[in-house]
Design an enzyme around this catalytic site. Structure first.
Site, short mmCIF file in Angstrom:
data_model
loop_
_atom_site.label_atom_id
_atom_site.label_comp_id
_atom_site.label_asym_id
_atom_site.label_seq_id
_atom_site.Cartn_x
_atom_site.Cartn_y
_atom_site.Cartn_z
N TRP A 161 0.83 -1.22 0.00
CA TRP A 161 0.00 0.00 0.00
C TRP A 161 0.86 1.26 0.00
O TRP A 161 0.32 2.36 -0.17
CB TRP A 161 -0.91 0.01 1.23
CG TRP A 161 -2.09 -0.93 1.14
CD1 TRP A 161 -2.26 -1.96 0.24
CD2 TRP A 161 -3.25 -0.93 1.97
NE1 TRP A 161 -3.45 -2.59 0.48
CE2 TRP A 161 -4.09 -1.98 1.53
CE3 TRP A 161 -3.67 -0.14 3.04
CZ2 TRP A 161 -5.32 -2.26 2.13
CZ3 TRP A 161 -4.89 -0.42 3.64
CH2 TRP A 161 -5.70 -1.46 3.18
N LYS A 162 2.15 1.12 0.25
CA LYS A 162 3.02 2.31 0.38
C LYS A 162 2.39 3.25 1.43
O LYS A 162 1.77 2.77 2.38
CB LYS A 162 3.24 2.97 -0.97
CG LYS A 162 3.70 1.93 -2.01
CD LYS A 162 4.19 2.50 -3.29
CE LYS A 162 4.62 1.35 -4.20
NZ LYS A 162 5.22 1.80 -5.45
N GLY B 74 4.84 2.49 -10.74
CA GLY B 74 3.93 3.64 -10.73
C GLY B 74 3.90 4.41 -12.05
O GLY B 74 3.37 5.52 -12.11
N GLY C 23 1.54 -2.51 -6.34
CA GLY C 23 1.44 -1.21 -5.68
C GLY C 23 0.05 -0.63 -5.86
O GLY C 23 -0.91 -1.03 -5.21
N GLY C 24 -0.06 0.32 -6.79
CA GLY C 24 -1.30 1.08 -6.96
C GLY C 24 -2.55 0.22 -7.06
O GLY C 24 -3.58 0.53 -6.43
P1 13P Z 1 2.99 -0.11 -8.85
O1 13P Z 1 2.25 -1.42 -8.96
O2 13P Z 1 2.13 1.03 -8.41
O3 13P Z 1 3.78 0.16 -10.08
O4 13P Z 1 4.06 -0.31 -7.65
C1 13P Z 1 4.88 -1.41 -7.64
C2 13P Z 1 5.60 -1.45 -6.35
O5 13P Z 1 6.46 -0.63 -6.08
C3 13P Z 1 5.21 -2.48 -5.37
O6 13P Z 1 6.12 -2.57 -4.33
#
Ligand code: 13P
Length: 252
Positions: free
Chosen positions: A10-11, A173, A232-233
């Site tokens: 989720w960052k 991202g 991520g997203g």
């Molecule tokens: P995204 O899927 O948003 O590109 O992010 C990947 C990521 O950094 C997962 O740790």
């Protein structure tokens, strides 16, 4: 048999409300956990306990980072043992955002891997090249070196706790994904590095991360050396995350 894993990082996003909605929805839509794919949610550390309670053992939980130390005067840090105590099963180590934005070095990554494994958590070690490095033809060298350094302190009995996530920095991202063939080639290279290191490379799960979405996950996950994804997203949407989990062979 290698572990199949789909993990959502989720960052610095989400809220208690998202925990309630998303974890509930993922649990109800992936009705039969344990049929071959491990689902992991890696929220901001403050929400680990909430996700653990909401997941009720059906979804594993992780942290995004741990400290290089066990305890002490390190304001703002959390240790691997604390993460385990809070119900985490794993920790990301060396995510490119930590390397790039917080200056985390290969040496610190190796120390953190040691702390994570010693605490009993699994380490999801993140590696990946920048666009500049890829365009200069150095992608494999850079990633191989990151892998070698990150696992330098792993002892013989700890390999089953090690997972490696290949996340090309230029794909994170950005909406640009490595092609399935490029991902497979790098994963095979990583496995060869692990084998040369004396690790049981055929048993170590390798995840791909970087703009994985519902519409490209199946092609990536179909590659023989891609054992799952680090998302991520798209992991912030229950619908998208469920679709990606369902794209992993073995889960329906
Ligand atoms: P995204 O899927 O948003 O590109 O992010 C990947 C990521 O950094 C997962 O740790």
């Amino acid at each position: 048999m290698r572990r199949k894993i789909v993990a959502g990082n989720w960052k610095m996003n989400g809220s208690k409300d998202l925990v309630d909605r998303l974890v509930g929805q993922v649990r109800s839509e992936l009705a039969s956990p344990g049929n071959g794919v491990e689902i992991v949610i890696i929220p901001p550390a403050l929400f680990v306990g909430d996700v653990v309670r909401r997941a009720d053992g059906e979804i594993a939980v992780g942290v995004q980072n741990v400290a290089c130390w066990d305890s002490g005067a390190y304001t703002g840090e959390i240790s691997a043992v604390m993460a385990r105590d809070s119900g985490s099963a794993c920790a990301l180590v060396g995510h490119s955002e930590r390397r790039q934005l917080f200056g985390e070095t290969d040496e610190q990554v190796a120390v953190k891997v040691g702390k994570v494994l010693a605490s009993g958590l699994d380490a999801i070690i993140c590696v990946g090249e920048t666009l500049e490095e890829r365009e200069a033809g150095k992608a494999e060298d850079v990633v191989s070196s990151q892998v070698r350094k990150a696992v330098s302190e792993v002892s013989a009995g700890q390999w089953q706790q090690v997972v490696i996530a290949y996340e090309p920095v230029w794909a994170i991202g950005t909406g640009k994904t490595a092609t399935a063939e490029d991902a497979q080639a790098m994963h095979a290279a990583i496995r060869a590095v692990l084998a040369a290191f004396g690790a049981p490379s055929e048993e170590i799960s390798l995840l791909y991360g970087g703009s994985v979405k519902a519409d490209n996950a199946a092609a990536l996950f179909a590659q023989p050396d891609v054992d799952g994804g680090l998302i991520g997203g798209a992991s912030l949407s229950a619908k998208d995350f469920v679709s990606i989990c369902q794209a992993m062979p073995g889960k329906s």
